[in-house]
Design a protein around this motif. Sequence first.
Motif, short mmCIF file in Angstrom:
data_model
loop_
_atom_site.label_atom_id
_atom_site.label_comp_id
_atom_site.label_asym_id
_atom_site.label_seq_id
_atom_site.Cartn_x
_atom_site.Cartn_y
_atom_site.Cartn_z
N PHE A 43 0.91 -1.01 -0.07
CA PHE A 43 0.05 0.04 0.03
C PHE A 43 0.78 1.05 0.07
CE2 PHE A 43 -2.19 3.01 3.19
CZ PHE A 43 -2.80 3.73 2.02
N PRO A 44 1.67 1.50 0.87
CA PRO A 44 2.44 2.77 0.79
C PRO A 44 3.59 2.63 -0.13
CG PRO A 44 3.28 1.31 2.57
CD PRO A 44 1.97 0.57 2.23
N VAL A 45 4.13 1.77 -0.59
CA VAL A 45 5.27 1.82 -1.33
C VAL A 45 4.65 1.88 -2.92
CG1 VAL A 45 7.14 0.34 -2.50
CG2 VAL A 45 6.87 0.26 -0.05
N SER A 46 3.43 1.44 -3.17
CA SER A 46 2.95 1.57 -4.26
C SER A 46 2.62 2.80 -4.78
CB SER A 46 1.60 0.82 -4.62
OG SER A 46 0.58 1.37 -3.60
N LEU A 47 2.68 3.88 -3.84
CA LEU A 47 2.86 5.34 -4.29
C LEU A 47 3.74 5.93 -5.03
CD1 LEU A 47 1.31 6.56 -0.71
CD2 LEU A 47 -0.06 6.47 -2.72
N ILE A 48 4.81 5.06 -4.73
CA ILE A 48 5.95 5.49 -5.77
C ILE A 48 5.87 5.22 -6.94
CG2 ILE A 48 8.38 4.90 -6.16
CD1 ILE A 48 8.79 4.01 -3.43
N ALA A 49 5.11 4.24 -7.57
CA ALA A 49 4.79 4.32 -8.93
C ALA A 49 3.20 4.76 -9.31
CB ALA A 49 4.38 2.56 -9.26
N LEU A 50 2.46 5.15 -8.46
CA LEU A 50 0.94 5.33 -8.65
C LEU A 50 1.09 6.97 -9.12
CD1 LEU A 50 -1.95 5.15 -8.63
CD2 LEU A 50 -1.96 5.84 -6.53
N LEU A 51 1.78 7.71 -8.17
CA LEU A 51 1.63 9.26 -8.20
C LEU A 51 2.39 9.91 -9.58
CD1 LEU A 51 2.29 10.18 -4.57
CD2 LEU A 51 0.12 9.99 -5.65
N PRO A 52 3.63 9.36 -9.86
CA PRO A 52 4.12 9.83 -11.17
C PRO A 52 3.59 9.13 -12.39
CG PRO A 52 5.66 8.04 -10.06
CD PRO A 52 4.69 8.66 -9.14
N GLY A 53 3.00 8.01 -12.21
CA GLY A 53 2.22 7.29 -13.29
C GLY A 53 0.73 8.21 -13.58
N VAL A 54 0.12 8.42 -12.65
CA VAL A 54 -1.10 9.22 -12.68
C VAL A 54 -0.56 10.68 -13.49
CG1 VAL A 54 -2.95 10.24 -11.57
CG2 VAL A 54 -2.53 7.81 -11.10
N PHE A 55 0.22 11.24 -12.77
CA PHE A 55 0.53 12.55 -13.09
C PHE A 55 0.87 12.46 -14.81
CE2 PHE A 55 3.83 15.56 -13.94
CZ PHE A 55 3.21 16.89 -13.58
N MET A 56 1.76 11.74 -14.93
CA MET A 56 2.22 11.73 -16.57
C MET A 56 1.12 11.33 -17.48
SD MET A 56 5.21 13.00 -16.63
CE MET A 56 5.48 12.45 -18.24
N ALA A 57 0.21 10.28 -16.66
CA ALA A 57 -0.83 9.84 -17.93
C ALA A 57 -1.84 11.10 -18.13
CB ALA A 57 -1.64 8.76 -17.05
N LEU A 58 -2.05 11.89 -17.11
CA LEU A 58 -2.82 12.91 -17.19
C LEU A 58 -2.28 14.06 -17.96
CD1 LEU A 58 -4.39 13.60 -13.67
CD2 LEU A 58 -5.47 12.47 -15.86
N LYS A 59 -0.96 14.26 -17.75
CA LYS A 59 -0.14 15.52 -18.42
C LYS A 59 -0.04 15.03 -20.13
CE LYS A 59 4.41 17.42 -18.57
NZ LYS A 59 4.85 17.18 -19.90
N ASP A 60 -0.04 13.51 -20.42
CA ASP A 60 0.18 13.37 -21.80
C ASP A 60 -1.17 13.11 -22.61
OD1 ASP A 60 2.90 13.71 -21.39
OD2 ASP A 60 3.25 11.45 -21.18
N GLY A 61 -2.16 13.14 -21.77
CA GLY A 61 -3.44 13.03 -22.58
C GLY A 61 -3.98 11.60 -22.47
N PHE A 62 -3.69 10.94 -21.43
CA PHE A 62 -4.01 9.46 -21.21
C PHE A 62 -4.78 9.25 -19.96
CE2 PHE A 62 -0.44 9.27 -23.91
CZ PHE A 62 -0.81 8.66 -24.82
N PRO A 63 -6.07 10.03 -19.76
CA PRO A 63 -6.93 9.71 -18.35
C PRO A 63 -7.48 8.55 -18.15
CG PRO A 63 -8.22 10.60 -20.48
CD PRO A 63 -6.76 10.73 -20.86
N VAL A 64 -7.54 7.63 -19.31
CA VAL A 64 -7.97 6.21 -18.74
C VAL A 64 -7.03 5.37 -18.10
CG1 VAL A 64 -8.93 4.06 -19.96
CG2 VAL A 64 -9.37 6.02 -20.86
N ILE A 65 -5.99 5.84 -18.50
CA ILE A 65 -4.73 4.87 -17.91
C ILE A 65 -4.53 5.44 -16.33
CG2 ILE A 65 -2.06 4.67 -17.83
CD1 ILE A 65 -2.04 4.69 -20.80
N ALA A 66 -4.93 6.54 -16.09
CA ALA A 66 -4.82 7.45 -14.69
C ALA A 66 -5.84 6.66 -13.99
CB ALA A 66 -5.07 8.80 -14.93
N VAL A 67 -7.23 6.62 -14.79
CA VAL A 67 -8.32 5.99 -13.88
C VAL A 67 -8.08 4.52 -13.49
CG1 VAL A 67 -10.76 5.40 -14.33
CG2 VAL A 67 -10.10 7.57 -14.94
N VAL A 68 -7.57 3.69 -14.85
CA VAL A 68 -7.21 2.40 -14.35
C VAL A 68 -6.44 2.12 -13.22
CG1 VAL A 68 -6.34 0.01 -15.28
CG2 VAL A 68 -8.04 1.36 -16.54
N ASP A 69 -5.20 3.11 -13.31
CA ASP A 69 -4.06 3.18 -12.10
C ASP A 69 -4.78 3.26 -10.80
OD1 ASP A 69 -2.02 2.14 -13.79
OD2 ASP A 69 -1.26 4.47 -13.93
#
Length: 205
Positions: A43-69
Amino acid sequence: MRGFLLKYQSIIRANVSASLDSDERGLRYWQDQLFYTFLVYCFPVSLIALLPGVFMALKDGFPVIAVVDLVSFGLVVLVTFSTNISLRNRKIFIVTIFYILAIFLINSLGYLGPGVFYLFFITVLAALIFPIRFAYLSVLINAALLLGFALIIGFKLFHCALITEYSAGKWIAFSANPVFASIVIVVLINKIFEGLQLTITKKRI
């Protein structure tokens, strides 16, 4: 901080205490302990992958990937803190969540995304927390999934990020590598557990 961590661990342990507090200290006990440790840190360590992944997905125009994450993360948290799920079912739910996430990410981001890594991770996790036959089953499932993507590429069955990057033959050649690595790691983990089981058996005599 240490007090918070101990309280956090005790909450998770309370949810899975029936299996962890067993007096039978066989191989299954230690596999359950490994899974408990996985739940504590996932749970806590997965934030290392989640936060930048969601940020980049939204930044690059892939909201579906952010939602799935985010949904995958939410399901992992739900399985971790739920009080009415057996340990065995928690293991199955966690593996299922990662499989769905892996398939989606491979289809959306291709080979260079984290999807293939998650397939390999699932096999390692299965080898650590399940009887070894389930780890080999995971290798077979992974090989079948990767072969399925080869068919999608070859016949262009639907939109997939891999189609623009690979031919079916090239994809098979690339995907053979994680399958090979998975088999090797499962064999090594099995050898370690066989040694552990032998040690446990000797101590009982």
